[in-house]
Scaffold this motif. Sequence first.
Motif, short mmCIF file in Angstrom:
data_model
loop_
_atom_site.label_atom_id
_atom_site.label_comp_id
_atom_site.label_asym_id
_atom_site.label_seq_id
_atom_site.Cartn_x
_atom_site.Cartn_y
_atom_site.Cartn_z
N THR A 269 -4.80 3.84 -34.84
CA THR A 269 -4.37 2.49 -35.17
C THR A 269 -3.54 2.55 -36.45
O THR A 269 -3.39 3.62 -37.05
N MET A 270 -3.05 1.41 -36.87
CA MET A 270 -2.26 1.36 -38.11
C MET A 270 -3.12 1.73 -39.32
O MET A 270 -2.61 2.12 -40.34
N ARG A 271 -4.43 1.61 -39.20
CA ARG A 271 -5.32 2.01 -40.30
C ARG A 271 -5.30 3.52 -40.52
O ARG A 271 -5.70 4.00 -41.56
N ILE B 45 2.51 -3.97 -45.74
CA ILE B 45 3.14 -2.89 -44.96
C ILE B 45 2.40 -2.72 -43.63
O ILE B 45 3.04 -2.55 -42.59
N ARG B 46 1.08 -2.79 -43.64
CA ARG B 46 0.31 -2.67 -42.39
C ARG B 46 0.67 -3.81 -41.42
O ARG B 46 0.79 -3.58 -40.22
N ARG B 47 0.81 -5.02 -41.95
CA ARG B 47 1.20 -6.14 -41.09
C ARG B 47 2.57 -5.90 -40.48
O ARG B 47 2.80 -6.19 -39.30
N ARG C 266 3.38 -5.48 -36.51
CA ARG C 266 4.36 -6.36 -35.88
C ARG C 266 5.47 -5.55 -35.20
O ARG C 266 6.00 -5.95 -34.18
N ARG C 267 5.83 -4.42 -35.80
CA ARG C 267 6.91 -3.58 -35.26
C ARG C 267 6.39 -2.14 -35.15
O ARG C 267 6.67 -1.30 -36.00
N PRO C 268 5.64 -1.82 -34.10
CA PRO C 268 5.03 -0.50 -33.97
C PRO C 268 6.04 0.64 -33.89
O PRO C 268 5.72 1.78 -34.19
N GLU C 269 7.29 0.34 -33.52
CA GLU C 269 8.30 1.41 -33.46
C GLU C 269 8.54 2.04 -34.84
O GLU C 269 8.91 3.21 -34.93
#
Length: 133
Positions: free
Chosen positions: A83-85, A109-111, A115-118
Amino acid sequence: MTPPLAIRQPCPPGVCICEREQLLGEVGADLRILKLNRQAEKELLERLENVQSLDELEHLRRRLQEQLGIKLTLEPGFNEVRTMRGIAIRLADQPGLCRKTRQTIPAAIRRALERRPEIAYRLLDDHDLLRDT
C-alpha cells in the motif's frame, strides 16, 4: 527598504519539539525554515496534494531543500510495498521544523500518491524492485 521577514509564530509551550527559540538564539543559524508560516504551509500542502507526476514531486522536493532547507526522502520501504504506507516518506530532523509540519507533509504526499497511483508506480520503477535479486 525591504519588509521584515514573515516568520512562523511560536508553537504553544510544551506542545512542539521544533526548538524554534534555540534556532533564533544561534548566531549564523539557517533560519530559512522559519519562512514556512501557517499560510505558506497551507499552500505547500495543497501543492503537494495536487502533484500530477513524479517529476513534479521531485521538483517540489528540490525546492523544499533549496528554499527552506527541508530534506525530504521518498523511497520504497525496506519491506514489501503493498500500500502507499509501504513507501517511506521521511523528513530529516531539523531545528525549527514544527512537529505538526513533520506529520502533515508526508500525509499530503501519501494522499497525492493514493489519488494518482501512477506516481507511486513510477517511484517503485525508479528504485528497481528487483535490484537485490
